[in-house]
Design a protein around this motif. Structure first.
Motif, PDB file in Angstrom:
ATOM      1  N   PRO A 273      65.954  73.395  -5.607  1.00  0.00           N
ATOM      2  CA  PRO A 273      66.843  73.532  -6.770  1.00  0.00           C
ATOM      3  C   PRO A 273      68.326  73.649  -6.382  1.00  0.00           C
ATOM      4  CG  PRO A 273      65.020  75.101  -6.902  1.00  0.00           C
ATOM      5  CD  PRO A 273      64.980  74.501  -5.524  1.00  0.00           C
ATOM      6  N   PHE A 274      69.174  73.224  -7.321  1.00  0.00           N
ATOM      7  CA  PHE A 274      70.614  73.398  -7.128  1.00  0.00           C
ATOM      8  C   PHE A 274      70.939  74.873  -6.983  1.00  0.00           C
ATOM      9  CE2 PHE A 274      70.727  69.203  -9.280  1.00  0.00           C
ATOM     10  CZ  PHE A 274      71.499  68.523  -8.337  1.00  0.00           C
ATOM     11  N   PHE A 275      71.881  75.162  -6.101  1.00  0.00           N
ATOM     12  CA  PHE A 275      72.394  76.517  -5.917  1.00  0.00           C
ATOM     13  C   PHE A 275      73.917  76.431  -5.874  1.00  0.00           C
ATOM     14  CE2 PHE A 275      73.697  76.121  -1.466  1.00  0.00           C
ATOM     15  CZ  PHE A 275      72.950  75.031  -1.045  1.00  0.00           C
ATOM     16  N   ARG A 276      74.568  77.553  -6.054  1.00  0.00           N
ATOM     17  CA  ARG A 276      76.021  77.595  -6.007  1.00  0.00           C
ATOM     18  C   ARG A 276      76.457  78.193  -4.680  1.00  0.00           C
ATOM     19  NH1 ARG A 276      79.079  76.829 -10.703  1.00  0.00           N
ATOM     20  NH2 ARG A 276      77.553  76.931 -12.383  1.00  0.00           N
ATOM     21  N   PRO A 277      77.007  77.389  -3.785  1.00  0.00           N
ATOM     22  CA  PRO A 277      77.482  77.950  -2.514  1.00  0.00           C
ATOM     23  C   PRO A 277      78.646  78.911  -2.770  1.00  0.00           C
ATOM     24  CG  PRO A 277      77.639  75.544  -2.538  1.00  0.00           C
ATOM     25  CD  PRO A 277      77.318  75.970  -3.918  1.00  0.00           C
ATOM     26  N   THR A 278      78.860  79.810  -1.840  1.00  0.00           N
ATOM     27  CA  THR A 278      80.025  80.699  -1.924  1.00  0.00           C
ATOM     28  C   THR A 278      80.900  80.501  -0.689  1.00  0.00           C
ATOM     29  OG1 THR A 278      78.697  82.504  -0.986  1.00  0.00           O
ATOM     30  CG2 THR A 278      78.897  82.417  -3.382  1.00  0.00           C
ATOM     31  N   MET A 279      82.174  80.822  -0.869  1.00  0.00           N
ATOM     32  CA  MET A 279      83.162  80.589   0.188  1.00  0.00           C
ATOM     33  C   MET A 279      83.005  81.619   1.306  1.00  0.00           C
ATOM     34  SD  MET A 279      85.314  78.213  -1.039  1.00  0.00           S
ATOM     35  CE  MET A 279      87.059  78.410  -0.840  1.00  0.00           C
ATOM     36  N   PRO A 280      83.244  81.162   2.539  1.00  0.00           N
ATOM     37  CA  PRO A 280      83.256  82.109   3.655  1.00  0.00           C
ATOM     38  C   PRO A 280      84.264  83.233   3.376  1.00  0.00           C
ATOM     39  CG  PRO A 280      83.552  79.846   4.436  1.00  0.00           C
ATOM     40  CD  PRO A 280      83.600  79.800   2.947  1.00  0.00           C
ATOM     41  N   LYS A 281      83.940  84.414   3.754  1.00  0.00           N
ATOM     42  CA  LYS A 281      84.807  85.602   3.676  1.00  0.00           C
ATOM     43  C   LYS A 281      85.069  86.118   2.255  1.00  0.00           C
ATOM     44  CE  LYS A 281      87.953  84.053   6.843  1.00  0.00           C
ATOM     45  NZ  LYS A 281      87.617  83.193   7.961  1.00  0.00           N
ATOM     46  N   THR A 282      85.577  85.237   1.337  1.00  0.00           N
ATOM     47  CA  THR A 282      85.906  85.728  -0.009  1.00  0.00           C
ATOM     48  C   THR A 282      84.667  85.851  -0.890  1.00  0.00           C
ATOM     49  OG1 THR A 282      86.242  83.508  -0.926  1.00  0.00           O
ATOM     50  CG2 THR A 282      88.147  84.570   0.100  1.00  0.00           C
ATOM     51  N   GLY A 283      83.653  84.999  -0.649  1.00  0.00           N
ATOM     52  CA  GLY A 283      82.466  85.018  -1.502  1.00  0.00           C
ATOM     53  C   GLY A 283      82.674  84.369  -2.853  1.00  0.00           C
ATOM     54  N   LYS A 284      83.837  83.756  -3.070  1.00  0.00           N
ATOM     55  CA  LYS A 284      84.115  83.059  -4.336  1.00  0.00           C
ATOM     56  C   LYS A 284      83.150  81.874  -4.497  1.00  0.00           C
ATOM     57  CE  LYS A 284      88.214  80.751  -6.142  1.00  0.00           C
ATOM     58  NZ  LYS A 284      87.889  80.499  -7.505  1.00  0.00           N
ATOM     59  N   THR A 285      82.616  81.694  -5.712  1.00  0.00           N
ATOM     60  CA  THR A 285      81.622  80.631  -5.896  1.00  0.00           C
ATOM     61  C   THR A 285      82.290  79.282  -6.136  1.00  0.00           C
ATOM     62  OG1 THR A 285      81.490  81.132  -8.247  1.00  0.00           O
ATOM     63  CG2 THR A 285      79.797  82.105  -6.837  1.00  0.00           C
TER      64      THR A 285
END
Ligand code: MD3
Ligand code: FE
Length: 203
Positions: free
Chosen positions: A36-48
């Motif tokens: 299934p599709f997932f939403r990756p998050t940014m390294p360090k900040t965790g922003k999606t």
């Protein structure tokens, strides 16, 4: 050979007709159910990311706060290996990539309403000579292509369902992104939106 706007950048508009787009989407559907599709998050900040993602092939691209950008063999949530890249995509690669090695990864990006992708350069595939092949499905998108340095001149190009882009040579390391998706411009994808497939040799 399509139009080469930049060195190694080959735009093949309407490479897939509507029936081929529908068949490709039907092939993808059970693979996306398994991974299934997932939403990756940014390294360090965790922003999606606003783009949802999944992968096919031996080495998929993932990102999260803790581990950063990387390629891995398994889905980050199911823990299962990614589904194999279907033959129809490997055949397309053979037709357009002009490269002797088959792709080991196919990143599947889903753009629902409002999703976009900021200007970036693609990371660390170990074989810098291998091209990336992109297939667009569904709603049209405004694609922006720059050069090797951030802040340089850019051109934009509308990518429509069925368009294929081959990123070879120097263009492989150019800045690029998706400014916006034209919501409602295609009826291909149930629920609307855009899917972009990028096949890569990870090395
Ligand atoms: C130009 N995807 O997944 S595809 C990506 O439409 C990505 O989802 C966009 O950028 C999308 O990394 C653009 C076309 C594309 C892919 C790779 C490139 C253009 C590129 C690599 C270098 C230069
Ligand atoms: Fe990219």
């Amino acid at each position: 050979m399509g139009s080469q706007l930049h060195s190694g950048f080959d735009f093949l508009p309407a490479y897939l007709d509507r029936a081929e787009q529908e068949a490709l989407l039907a092939t993808l559907q059970p693979l996306i159910e398994a991974a299934p599709f997932f939403r990756p998050t940014m390294p360090k900040t965790g922003k999606t990311f606003s783009v949802e993602m999944t992968n096919l092939g031996a080495r998929g691209w993932v990102s999260d706060r803790e581990g950063g950008y990387r390629n891995q063999a398994t889905h980050p949530f199911t823990g299962l290996p990614w589904p194999q890249i279907p033959d129809v995509l490997l055949t397309l690669w053979r037709q357009v990539a002009d490269y002797p090695i088959l792709p080991e990864a196919c990143l599947v990006n889903l753009y629902r309403t409002g999703a976009k992708m900021g200007l970036h350069v693609d990371g660390d595939e170990r074989d810098p000579k291998a091209p990336v092949v992109s297939v667009s499905l569904g709603d049209q998108a405004i694609f922006r292509l720059g050069g090797p340095q951030r802040g340089g001149p850019t051109t934009s190009l509308k990518l429509s369902s069925g368009d294929v882009v081959v990123l070879g040579g120097a263009s492989r390391h150019f800045y690029h992104g998706i400014d916006r998706v034209l919501s409602g411009s295609s009826s291909l994808i149930p629920g609307g939106g855009r899917i972009n497939l990028t096949m890569r040799v990870v090395g």
